[in-house]
Write an enzyme that holds these catalytic residues in place. Structure first.
Site, short mmCIF file in Angstrom:
data_model
loop_
_atom_site.label_atom_id
_atom_site.label_comp_id
_atom_site.label_asym_id
_atom_site.label_seq_id
_atom_site.Cartn_x
_atom_site.Cartn_y
_atom_site.Cartn_z
N GLU A 169 20.01 34.62 70.02
CA GLU A 169 20.67 35.61 70.89
C GLU A 169 20.02 36.99 70.80
OE1 GLU A 169 22.54 35.09 73.31
OE2 GLU A 169 24.54 34.37 72.83
N THR B 211 23.29 42.68 78.54
CA THR B 211 24.07 42.54 77.30
C THR B 211 23.63 43.56 76.27
OG1 THR B 211 24.34 40.19 77.77
CG2 THR B 211 24.85 40.89 75.55
#
Ligand code: HSE
Length: 307
Positions: free
Chosen positions: A122, A177
């Site tokens: 991630e 993000t």
């Protein structure tokens, strides 16, 4: 030999459970195929070949290096989950890569170990290794992940049949993000902290007990969602209207811009959808709406699916 894993999309946070709660949904899936190759690389439509530049590659590299497996891996990504919309697309690719490698090399990794490697992936997308989307994508259903001294993943049972309506605005924000995580305050007042704890507990209790009032209280957040509001200014209006049409609860899906609307048999889903569409259009945004149920976790094609 090649192994293909199929990984579901997910919605993280669910209002109050920032970086801890997420749910796997059956709206979209990624297919991730691993096999050996001359060079370590990732292939797929519009995917950077350098494994450090995408979540599946980075997760795979961390697993391979950590376990001392000296092989070059090729990862083929077939993206079914739209990117950058808060639907756990980056997490699903990372989840699929580690699950496929676990099967390919017969590693027998635990759920926590799979999540540990997948969450490292991630970082390629958001700059930090948050575990919530990958935990849900790997385990399926509703997951709670704690990342304290140790990482622990719990799959929580949901005692009622819920349907989900996902409002997916047609918005593209570069490095969304990463940016959304930088918008969150670094410290918060004690009152906010205590309210957030009560809401998270309320959400978990509500989902486990089938109590829509507790869920509705729990799907609220004044810390993370509020700080990111400039990214999805339509959210308060969509939420207000969906609750008026008796949605159980409404939250930003992950770091947005999608919105997750949790519905039960009392919710007027069609009016919720129509009204949300109208609100988005008032903001000059088009969007699509996808109905979803809860998904099982990432599975390897050709093997029996376990819970
Ligand atoms: N918990 C993460 C965040 C999810 O809100 O930043 C991102 O998909």
């Amino acid at each position: 030999m090649k192994i293909t894993a199929v990984a579901p999309c997910s919605s993280a946070n669910l209002g109050s459970g920032f970086d801890a709660l997420a749910i796997a949904l059956d709206a979209f899936y990624d297919r991730i195929t691993v096999g050996e190759s001359h060079t370590f690389r990732v292939i797929g439509d519009g995917v950077p070949n350098d494994p450090t530049m995408n979540t599946a590659g980075l997760a795979a590299l961390s697993l391979i290096e950590d376990l001392g497996i000296s092989r070059n891996i090729e990862i083929r990504l077939e993206k079914g989950i739209p990117k950058g919309l808060g639907l756990g697309s980056s997490g699903a690719s990372a989840a699929g890569a580690v699950v496929a490698l676990n099967s390919y090399f017969g590693l027998g990794l635990t759920r926590e170990e799979l999540v540990k490697y997948a969450m490292i992936g991630e970082s390629a997308a958001s700059g930090s290794p948050h575990p919530d989307n990958v935990a849900a994508s790997i385990s399926g259903g509703l997951t709670l992940v704690t990342h304290d001294s140790d990482l622990k993943v719990a799959k929580l049972s949901i005692s009622h049949e819920y349907r989900f309506l996902i409002a997916i605005p047609d918005i593209s924000i570069e490095n969304k993000t990463r940016m959304a995580r930088q918008m969150i305050p670094k410290s918060i007042p004690l009152n906010d902290y205590s309210r957030a704890i009560a809401r998270t507990a309320s959400l978990i209790a509500g989902l486990m007990q089938g109590d829509r009032d507790l869920i509705r209280i729990g799907m609220n957040d004044d810390v993370v969602e509020s700080s990111r509001l400039p990214l999805f200014p339509y959210y308060p209006d969509v939420k207000k209207s969906a609750l008026e049409h008796n949605a159980v609860g409404v939250a930003v899906s992950g770091a947005g811009p999608s919105i997750l609307i949790l519905c039960d048999e009392l919710s007027d889903m069609e009016s919720i959808r129509r009204s949300a569409e109208l609100i988005l259009s008032k903001y000059g945004i088009s969007g699509r709406f996808v109905e979803a149920g809860i998904s099982g976790g990432t599975y390897v094609e050709g093997t029996p699916i376990s819970d």
